[in-house]
Design an enzyme around this catalytic site. Structure first.
Site, short mmCIF file in Angstrom:
data_model
loop_
_atom_site.label_atom_id
_atom_site.label_comp_id
_atom_site.label_asym_id
_atom_site.label_seq_id
_atom_site.Cartn_x
_atom_site.Cartn_y
_atom_site.Cartn_z
N HIS A 18 0.81 -1.23 0.00
CA HIS A 18 0.00 0.00 0.00
C HIS A 18 0.84 1.28 0.00
CE1 HIS A 18 -3.60 -2.33 0.57
NE2 HIS A 18 -3.27 -2.76 1.78
ZN LIG Z 1 -4.06 -7.15 3.45
#
Ligand SMILES: [Zn+2]
Length: 393
Positions: free
Chosen positions: A139
């Site tokens: 992320h």
């Molecule tokens: Zn995850």
């Protein structure tokens, strides 16, 4: 003339004693010793002998700069020197928030995990397969932290392979959408990112990752997203996975596969909402290991990272299975006494009242659910088969 025994696969496990330091402060889902417990469990099976332990080194600023913005890296490194994050940096870079908290080794430890993924890529370039369970921080963005991730080591590993002009298929079986990696390679026609994940309508990162979101128009379909409903179990995951993995691999024909093997799709996971058993998760990884491109001696050109996974015992069991599959080691069904002891010594008690808790220490398998495949899942698999993802390759 023939029937010489096949050469043993060559596989590296990236490790640093610094991974024993508990990061993320207190009361954070990642403040758990997942990587050391994985290594301890592997050792209890005597399964490390199938490969080689490699000392991870910290990524240099120059290497981190292949992807990350200089101002972000400077603010991030300075925060560790100052031992705190300034308010303006918190807002601008999402550093030192509840989600991405400050902790001891705030920059150094993630930078070692990132260095390990770059080393893992070099192992693959040099004829090995590699596993970096401390990696998989999918992320993190170019200029900000996100979703517990500070440095996007999968992106750095792929960039290392790209420097050798290798074509890369990035496959992400973490329960969450691989937003950071997808964004990094939207315009690179030689990197395909394929993510199966909880639909972002109900799950983090709450944006992107839709089935229709299939990558940059300029470069063709270099992104494939397979969002899934809550409750996906082994048979359902397999139905969808088979529909996309084999055609994508065959048509894209990569030089190597980078697998983000986050273990939060397990039914045990306290944050995610899929329902895989450990053996269901391992069956998916086995398909990846078996089909991945090969070096001349048969070793898979496969780099596996960790990722999400918030049930400490479940993650260690799942990643032990990953290592066994990568290194070609057959594990007994029952967990060795030393491994069970290492699991108990963590003091994990989140779900000790659950009926299956005791079995986590006894067998590396879970009781199967035996549930039918829902119509919704069949429709998703059908849509994948009809989609012309590959028309432009
Ligand atoms: Zn995850």
């Amino acid at each position: 003339m023939e029937s010489a025994a096949p050469a043993p696969v060559k596989v590296a496990f990236l490790w640093s004693e610094r991974f024993r330091n508990r990061g993320y402060g207190r009361n954070h889902p990642l403040a758990i010793p997942r990587v050391p417990l994985t290594l301890d469990l592997i050792r209890s099976y005597d399964a490390l002998k199938g490969g080689e332990l490699i000392e991870a080194r910290q990524a240099t600023e120059d290497e981190l700069g292949w992807f990350h913005a200089p101002d972000y890296l400077a603010a991030y490194a300075n925060a560790e020197c100052r031992q705190r994050v300034e308010m303006a940096e918190r807002e601008r870079y999402k550093l030192g928030t509840l989600e991405n908290p400050y902790f001891e080794g705030f920059y150094t430890v993630p930078a070692i995990a990132a260095g390990a993924s770059i080393q893992a890529a070099e192992c693959v370039l040099n004829g090995q397969a590699a596993f970096n369970p401390a990696g998989g921080m999918h992320h993190a963005r170019r200029d900000r932290a996100g979703g517990f991730c500070f440095l996007n080591d999968p992106v750095l590993a792929i960039l290392r392979l790209r420097r050798a002009d290798w074509r890369v298929l990035y496959l992400d079986i973490d329960a969450h959408h691989a937003d950071g990696v997808e964004e990094a390679f939207r315009d690179d026609a030689d990197v395909l990112t394929l993510s199966l994940h909880m639909n972002t309508g109900y799950a983090y990162p709450f944006a992107h990752g839709a089935f229709e979101d299939q990558g940059s128009r300029a470069s063709g379909h270099t992104t494939i997203n397979v969002p899934l409903p809550a409750g996906v179990h082994d048979a359902e995951y397999e139905t969808v996975f088979d529909a996309i993995w084999y055609p994508a691999l065959e048509r894209f024909a990569p030089d190597a596969v980078v697998l983000q093997a986050g273990a939060d799709a397990l039914f045990l996971d306290p944050l995610a909402r899929f329902k895989l058993t450990t053996q269901g998760f391992a069956a998916v990884v086995e398909k990846i290991v078996n089909a991945a491109p090969r070096h001349a001696d048969g070793t898979p050109r496969l780099l596996v990272t960790g990722g999400g996974g918030y049930h400490l015992l479940g993650v260690a069991r799942a990643w032990t299975a990953v290592w066994a599959l990568l290194s070609g080691c057959d594990l007994p069904d029952s967990i060795p006494a030393e491994g069970a002891q290492a699991m108990r010594a963590t003091g994990w008690e989140l779900d000790e009242d659950e009926p299956w808790f005791a079995s986590l220490f006894l067998s590396r398998f879970d009781a199967p659910f035996g549930l039918p495949v829902r119509g919704e899942i069949r429709r998703i698999a059908g849509a994948i088969r009809r989609h012309r993802f590959f028309a432009c390759w």
